[in-house]
Design a protein around this motif. Structure first.
Motif, short mmCIF file in Angstrom:
data_model
loop_
_atom_site.label_atom_id
_atom_site.label_comp_id
_atom_site.label_asym_id
_atom_site.label_seq_id
_atom_site.Cartn_x
_atom_site.Cartn_y
_atom_site.Cartn_z
N GLN B 93 0.97 -1.53 0.23
CA GLN B 93 0.17 -0.41 0.04
C GLN B 93 1.02 1.33 0.27
OE1 GLN B 93 -3.87 -0.01 2.07
NE2 GLN B 93 -3.34 -2.44 2.33
N GLU B 94 2.15 0.92 0.95
CA GLU B 94 2.76 2.57 0.75
C GLU B 94 3.46 2.72 -0.45
OE1 GLU B 94 5.13 1.74 4.66
OE2 GLU B 94 6.31 2.49 3.19
N ARG B 97 0.45 3.66 -2.96
CA ARG B 97 0.60 5.12 -2.32
C ARG B 97 1.37 6.27 -3.11
NH1 ARG B 97 -2.58 6.78 1.91
NH2 ARG B 97 -1.17 7.65 2.54
N ILE B 205 10.61 12.40 -0.91
CA ILE B 205 11.92 12.20 -0.55
C ILE B 205 12.14 11.06 0.32
CG2 ILE B 205 13.97 12.90 0.84
CD1 ILE B 205 14.04 15.03 -0.97
N GLN B 206 12.49 10.13 0.50
CA GLN B 206 12.21 8.77 1.48
C GLN B 206 13.56 8.12 1.90
OE1 GLN B 206 9.29 5.73 0.04
NE2 GLN B 206 7.35 7.20 0.62
N GLU C 67 1.30 0.44 16.38
CA GLU C 67 0.46 0.05 16.16
C GLU C 67 -0.51 1.34 16.45
OE1 GLU C 67 -1.53 -4.76 16.61
OE2 GLU C 67 -2.66 -3.07 16.95
N TYR C 68 -1.62 2.05 15.35
CA TYR C 68 -1.80 4.00 15.81
C TYR C 68 -2.51 3.45 14.90
CZ TYR C 68 -2.91 8.32 12.88
OH TYR C 68 -2.78 9.22 12.69
N GLY C 69 -3.64 4.25 15.78
CA GLY C 69 -5.35 4.42 15.44
C GLY C 69 -5.69 5.93 15.95
N ASP C 80 -15.02 6.84 8.81
CA ASP C 80 -15.46 5.83 9.37
C ASP C 80 -14.55 5.03 9.80
OD1 ASP C 80 -17.62 5.33 8.33
OD2 ASP C 80 -16.98 5.05 6.07
N GLU C 82 -12.34 2.19 11.53
CA GLU C 82 -11.44 1.35 10.97
C GLU C 82 -11.63 -0.55 11.54
OE1 GLU C 82 -7.86 1.79 11.06
OE2 GLU C 82 -7.20 3.16 9.04
N LYS C 87 -10.83 -3.39 8.13
CA LYS C 87 -9.68 -3.55 7.64
C LYS C 87 -8.77 -1.82 7.30
CE LYS C 87 -9.24 -2.66 2.23
NZ LYS C 87 -8.74 -2.81 1.96
N GLN C 88 -7.16 -2.20 7.92
CA GLN C 88 -6.25 -0.87 8.17
C GLN C 88 -6.38 -0.10 7.10
OE1 GLN C 88 -3.68 -2.45 10.97
NE2 GLN C 88 -4.53 -1.06 12.87
N SER C 89 -6.27 1.78 6.86
CA SER C 89 -6.24 2.20 5.26
C SER C 89 -5.06 2.39 5.95
CB SER C 89 -6.54 3.36 5.82
OG SER C 89 -5.53 4.60 6.67
N GLY C 90 -4.57 2.25 3.96
CA GLY C 90 -3.39 2.09 3.51
C GLY C 90 -1.86 2.66 4.45
N ARG C 91 -2.55 4.52 4.73
CA ARG C 91 -2.07 5.54 5.48
C ARG C 91 -1.95 5.08 7.15
NH1 ARG C 91 -4.35 8.71 9.00
NH2 ARG C 91 -3.25 10.70 9.58
N GLN C 93 -1.33 2.12 7.98
CA GLN C 93 -0.33 1.16 7.68
C GLN C 93 1.24 1.90 7.94
OE1 GLN C 93 -1.06 -2.61 6.39
NE2 GLN C 93 -2.87 -2.07 5.65
N GLU C 94 1.10 3.13 6.69
CA GLU C 94 2.58 3.70 6.51
C GLU C 94 3.19 4.11 7.60
OE1 GLU C 94 0.99 5.40 2.72
OE2 GLU C 94 2.74 7.08 3.09
N ARG C 97 4.05 1.37 10.22
CA ARG C 97 5.42 1.11 10.06
C ARG C 97 6.40 2.70 9.96
NH1 ARG C 97 5.18 -3.06 6.05
NH2 ARG C 97 6.79 -0.64 4.58
N GLN C 206 10.69 11.64 5.28
CA GLN C 206 9.40 11.93 4.26
C GLN C 206 8.68 12.69 3.45
OE1 GLN C 206 6.47 9.70 6.46
NE2 GLN C 206 7.34 7.40 5.91
N ARG D 81 -6.26 -5.24 18.75
CA ARG D 81 -6.55 -4.11 18.32
C ARG D 81 -7.52 -4.53 17.15
NH1 ARG D 81 -5.09 1.45 17.05
NH2 ARG D 81 -2.73 0.91 18.99
N ALA D 83 -9.31 -3.26 14.76
CA ALA D 83 -8.84 -2.68 13.56
C ALA D 83 -7.92 -3.60 12.42
CB ALA D 83 -8.53 -1.37 13.45
N GLY D 86 -9.57 -7.71 11.94
CA GLY D 86 -9.68 -7.50 10.93
C GLY D 86 -11.55 -6.88 10.96
#
Lengths: 243, 243, 243, 243, 243, 243
Positions: B93-94, B97, B205-206, C67-69, C80, C82, C87-91, C93-94, C97, C206, D81, D83, D86
Motif C-alpha cells: 500500500q505504501e 500510494r 524524498i524518503q 500500531e496506530y489508530g 469511518d 477501521e 481493515k486498516q487504511s494504507g495511511r 499502515q504507513e 510502520r 519523508q 486491536r 482494526a 479485521g
C-alpha cells in the motif's frame, strides 16, 4: 467442415495457435516456463518448499499445489485486482484447484519425499485458454524443479509418471474447433477443457453448454480434437524439458 | 571512493544498472512499458477509465491512481500471494500510494478531463528498487495512454508538466552508491528513494536509516547521486515515448 | 519571511505549537505518555510482551513494534471506524510502520532481551502532525517501559542509544514553516516529516510535493527548521522521563 | 449485609464509584462527554450526519446508532486491536447494539428530522462497567448534539422523551452490590446490566448467571439497587447538559 | 386480559405454540434434536471434539460452545447468506454467545473431561423465537452427546446439573403473552427472553423495550409466564432424552 | 461385472439410491424441494427477487443464480462453519457456480422478465453426491417458483426449455457404478458428474481421475450409466412438479 466455415483467426478447425514453451524464464524459481498460446501468455513457476501441509506431516509423502492469478490488464478491459478486492474469485479458485489436481495426477507423491512444490501460474496476457495453457506450462516448471531435486540427490529419480497437458475445444458456429481463442470462446455454443497424459490417459474433462445442450456425438468430436492437439503439446513439452 | 571499496555487482558507486524501457509491451493496455533495471523487471500498464472516483464527480477534473503487485516467485524465495491472503501488505500500500502521488505531481489533472487513468505496476522479477523502477516505467505508460487521448481528440494537448522518474541510493559500506540492487539493499546502512521531475524538481524524498542514523552530509551525497541518475533515466524516458 | 506572511495560528515560522508530554497517563500500561501538540492529542502506551515474533525466536534479540489508530471523531468530520470497516487504511499502515522503524533505530534490540514492546498510538484529537507527535510521545512510553524492566532487574541497563523525536515542516505560502497544523497542512505546497535522534542523527526523512515540486534549497530550509524544533522536543522528552 | 462482607474497593453495597460527566470534551464533535466511573473512562461523541440509512430514506424519520471500541491497552493486559484483526468481536457488536437501542428508546425519531446521529463510545481506560458508563455518557453527548440542532433551528424542539442511564449490579460473595468494578465483575456469581429512563421506565435488562443460577428474590435485589443508582446518574446527567 | 384481546394465532395469552422435540434427527452427530415451536424449526446438533480451546489446555476441564445460523430462506423474505457476505452479523454472534453461556450454566465442566462439545443450531424455518427454541433443543442434543460419553465409559456420570430451557414473552397490545411468534414479535411493545433451569433457577434474562419503556409490574408478569412455559418445556425435554 | 464385485451399499452397479423429491417443503419460499438420495438430504429453495444484477438492468432479461452451503454437522465429522470462517471454500464456490449454470441452461432468460431467481441449496445431511442432488432438487424448486409467476400472470408461460437433472458416476474397484455414496466416492478411481436435460442433451460433464487416468471406454461407460439414471430422475421431477 463446410466451405462457409471460417474461424476469426483464419485457423483450420484442428489447428492450434502458435505455441511456445520457454523454460527457465524466471531467474529465481527452481523451475519455470513462460508458455504462449498465441496472445495468451502465462508465466509458470515451481517453488520447492521443504514443508508439507499439516495433513501430510510425518507421512513421508509430498504434495503439489497451484495458485493462479491474472495481471489486472492482461485482458481487453481492466479487471479489478484480486489482492485489492481482498478475495479470489470463484473462477480463480476453480482454476487453481484444477491445475493442482492435474499435476498431482502424474506425480508420484510417495517418491518425491516429504516436501511440497508450489506452482504459480500468472497470466501476463489473456486471449482465451489460460487454464489449459497454465497446465501445459506448469508441467514443464514442475519437471524442471523435480529434476533439480534429482540433480542434488535429494531424490533418486524423477517422480513423474507421465507428461500432462491440456487444451480447450468448443463448438463454434456448429463446428468442433481446437484451441479456442477469446473471440471464439465468447461466442461458442459449448466448450470443453481436456487434460490428458502423455500416454493418452484422461485426467480431467470439463464440458459446458454455453447456449444449448450438446450431443454425445459433438462431445466425441471435441475429445478427438483434444487428443490430437495434446499430442502436439506433449512433443513440445518433451523438447522444453530437454534443453 | 577508496580502492578497497567494491560493490557486489562490480559497478562503480555512481553507476546505474543496465536500464531499458520497452514501450507497448502489453497488447491491450492504452499505454504500457516493461521497465528493466538489471534483474528487476516491472510491467507497467495504464488503463483509461471514463469514470472518476466519487470525490471528483462533476468537477471536470481527472485522476491518476496506481496499484502495485509482485508475482509470488519474483523474489529469491517465494512470498505468499496477496490475493490468497486476502489483503495487501502495508508495504504494498505504501508503494502504490507513492507511485500515484508521484505521477499526479506531473499531471495537469484539470486538463485531462473527467476521467481516470489506472496504473498497474506488476513486478515480474525483483532484485531491489522495484518501487523506483515502477515510477520510472509508469511515467512512460501514462504518457502513452494520454497521447492516445490526444490522438483521438478527447483532449487537446498532453496534460503533462514534466517527466517524472525515481531512483534509490544508499550508504553501502559507508559509501554513497546509486541504484541499490537486492544484495546492497539488504546490507545498506541507510537507503533513500528519490522522485524527481525532468526539470530537477523534487517530488518525493524518503530516506531511512536501516542501522545507524545518517548525517546531513551523507544525505546530501545521496541526493547528488540521485540527481545524476535520474538525468539518465529521463533521457531514456524521452526516447521511449517517441518510438 | 516577509511582513505579509502570516500563519493561520499566528505563530512565527519557526515556532512549535504548545507541546506537552504527560508521562504515566494510562494506569495499566508499563509505559505511557499523553502527547499534545496544540489540539493534536495522542495517547501512547508501551506494553511489554514476553514473546517475540516468530522470526526472532531463540535469537536472544528483542523487538519494538507499533500500531496506530484514530478515534472516529478525532477529526473535524467523522471518519469511518477501521475496526467496523474490517481493515486498516494504507495511511494507517504507513504511519505505524514509520513509528516502529523510528523507535527501533534508537533501541539496542540485542540488549533488551528476547521480548517485544508493543507501542499503541491512539489519536484522541487530530489537528495535523499526528504521526510526528506519535513518535515523540511513543519514545517516552518506550523509555518508561524499558526502565521498568531495568528496575525489576530483567535487564541490566536501559537499551536505548539516544532519544528519538519527530516534527513536520512544510512550505506554506512559499515560506518554510515548522510544525504544520491541519489548516496549514491542507494548504501546504510541500510537507516533510523528519525523525531525528537526540544527537541530531537522521533516522527518517519523508518529503512530498503536494502541489508543485520543490527545490533543494527549500528542502534544506525545512531540514534546518526541523533540527531546531526537534532540539526543543528532545528537551521535553528528557524532562518527561525523569519525573 | 453481614459484618464479614467487604468489597475490594471498600465501597458499601449500594455505593457507586466516583462518577463524573465532562461535557464538551471533544473539540470537533457536535456533542461529547468524557464519562468516568472510577477508573473506567469512556469518551462519548455524537456526530450529526445529514444522511439516514437506506431503510429510512424519504420517511422523514431520523436514526441514532452507536459504535463502541476499546483502546488496546485500556485493560490490565493488552488486547489485540480490532482494526488490525479485521473484525469486531461478538462482545463489541453486542455492546454497540445495546447502546444504540437504549438511546433510540428515549429519542423521538420522528421529531429529529431525516438525519442520523452517530454515537462513538471509545474506552480510554477499563475497570469494569464500560457498557453502562457508555450509555450514561452517550446520552449527554446525544443531548448536546440535538440541542445544537435546536439552536440552529434545524428542529423546533429537543426530540428527547426522557434521560436514559445504565448501571451494572451483581451478586458478589452472595451479596447484591451496585456498580461492579473489574475485581468484582470477574468474581461475581451473577451480574446484570440495567438501562432505565429518568422516569424509572425499564428500557433494557440483561441478567446473566456467571456461576450458579440466581433466584427471583436475588434478581429483585439487583433491580432495586439499580433504580437507586440510576437515580443518582440521572441527576448528574441533568447537571452536565445544563453547563 | 380484556375480551377485546386476541393474539394473531388465536392462542390464549399463556399458551405455548405446539412444541415438539425430535431427538436423534441427524444421523452423524453424537447428539441431535430437531426442535419445533409452531413454524419455527431448528436443527440442533452436538459434536464431541477431543480438543479444548487453548485457554483450557492441561486444566482437565471441558467446554461447551455454540454456533447459530439461519438458512437464507428460513424467513418470510430471503436474507443474505452470512458465508457469502463473509461475516456473521452482530445478531448471530449475540445469539450464539447466549446459547453457549446457557448450556455451560448447567454443565459441570470439571466432570466432562478435557474435551469440547460444539453445538450447532441451524434454523430451517423461522417464525419468531429462534434463539429460545435453539437453547431448548440444544439442551437435548447436549444431553444425548454426553450420555454417549457415559455409555462409552469416557466419563463416569452425566455432567449435567439441571435441564435448561428458554422462552420469549412480550407485551402485545398491552397484554403479557407467552411465546411470541413473528407476527407478535414485530409488533410487541416489549419482549424478553428467559433462560431457566429445570429447578427454576434464573440463568439469563434479556428484556428490551421495543417502543415505550415498560414497568416493573409488567416485567414481573412476563417472568411469571416464562416460568410456567419453561415448566412445560422441561417436561418435554425429560421425555425426549429418555427415548 | 464379475461375481466378486460388491458395492458397500449392496446396490447393483446401475442402481440409484432411494430418491425422493418433496416439493413445497419450505413454507415461505416461492418454490422449494427437499431432495433425498439415500442419506444425502438437500433443501432447495427458489426465491423471486424483482431486481436483476447490474449487468442485466434495462435489458428485459432475467437471471437464475445459486448458492450452496452445508450444515457443519451434515457430515461424518464436523466441518468448520463457512460463515464463522468468513469465507466460502473453493469447493463451495465451484458447486454453486455449477448449479447456477445448469439451471440457466434450461431457462429461457428472455421470457422470465427482468427479475432474478435465487436458488439456495443447503445440505442437511451429506453422504456423497450433494452437488448432483442439489441440481436435481433445485430444478423442482425453480419450476415451482416460475409457475407461481405464471399463475399470478407476471409472465405468460413457463420459461423452461426442458428439465435438468444430475448424477455422479465413478469407477469403483474397476467397475463403472451409478450414484456414488460417500463410502464409494472416497475410494473411487475416477468420478464424474453429469448434468443432462430431460431430452438427453448434455449440459455439463466433469470427470476427474482420482488415482490413475481413465480411458475413453471407461468414460463412455460412465456416461451410459448417467443417461439411464438421469432418465429415472427426470421422471421423478415430472411427478414432483405436478403435485
Amino acid at each position: 467442415m463446410t466451405t462457409a466455415f471460417r474461424r476469426p483467426s483464419g485457423r483450420s478447425a484442428d489447428q492450434l495457435r502458435a505455441v511456445s514453451l520457454e523454460p527457465g524464464y524466471a531467474k529465481y524459481a527452481e523451475g519455470s516456463c513462460m508458455v504462449r498460446f498465441g496472445d495468451t501468455h502465462v508465466l509458470c513457476t515451481a517453488s520447492i518448499d521443504e514443508k508439507v501441509p499439516p495433513f501430510l506431516r510425518n507421512t513421508g509423502k509430498g504434495w503439489v499445489t497451484a495458485e493462479y492469478g491474472m495481471l489486472p490488464r492482461a485482458t481487453h478491459s481492466r479487471m479489478d485486482r484480486e489482492a485489492a478486492k481482498g478475495k479470489q474469485s470463484g473462477r480463480t479458485q476453480e482454476i487453481q484447484r484444477l491445475i493442482g489436481r492435474s499435476l498431482r495426477a502424474v506425480t508420484d507423491l510417495t517418491q518425491m519425499g516429504e516436501r511440497q512444490i508450489k506452482i504459480d501460474c500468472d497470466v501476463i496476457q489473456a486471449d482465451g485458454g489460460t487454464r489449459t495453457a497454465s497446465i501445459t506450462g506448469a508441467y514443464v516448471a514442475l519437471h524442471l524443479a523435480l529434476r533439480k531435486l534429482v540433480d542434488s540427490k535429494a531424490i533418486p529419480a524423477l517422480p513423474l509418471k507421465a507428461e500432462v497437458a491440456a487444451i480447450s475445444c468448443g463448438l463454434y458456429n456448429g463446428v468442433a474447433v481446437l484451441d479456442l481463442d477469446y473471440a471464439e470462446d465468447s461466442n461458442a455454443q459449448a466448450d470443453a477443457n481436456f487434460v490428458l497424459t502423455g500416454r493418452g490417459g484422461l485426467v480431467e474433462i470439463q464440458g459446458t453448454a454455453e447456449q444449448d445442450p450438446f450431443s454425445e456425438e459433438q462431445f466425441a468430436d471435441l475429445l478427438r480434437l483434444a487428443k490430437q492437439g495434446i499430442g502436439q503439446l506433449v512433443s513440445l513439452q518433451r523438447k522444453a524439458v530437454m534443453g
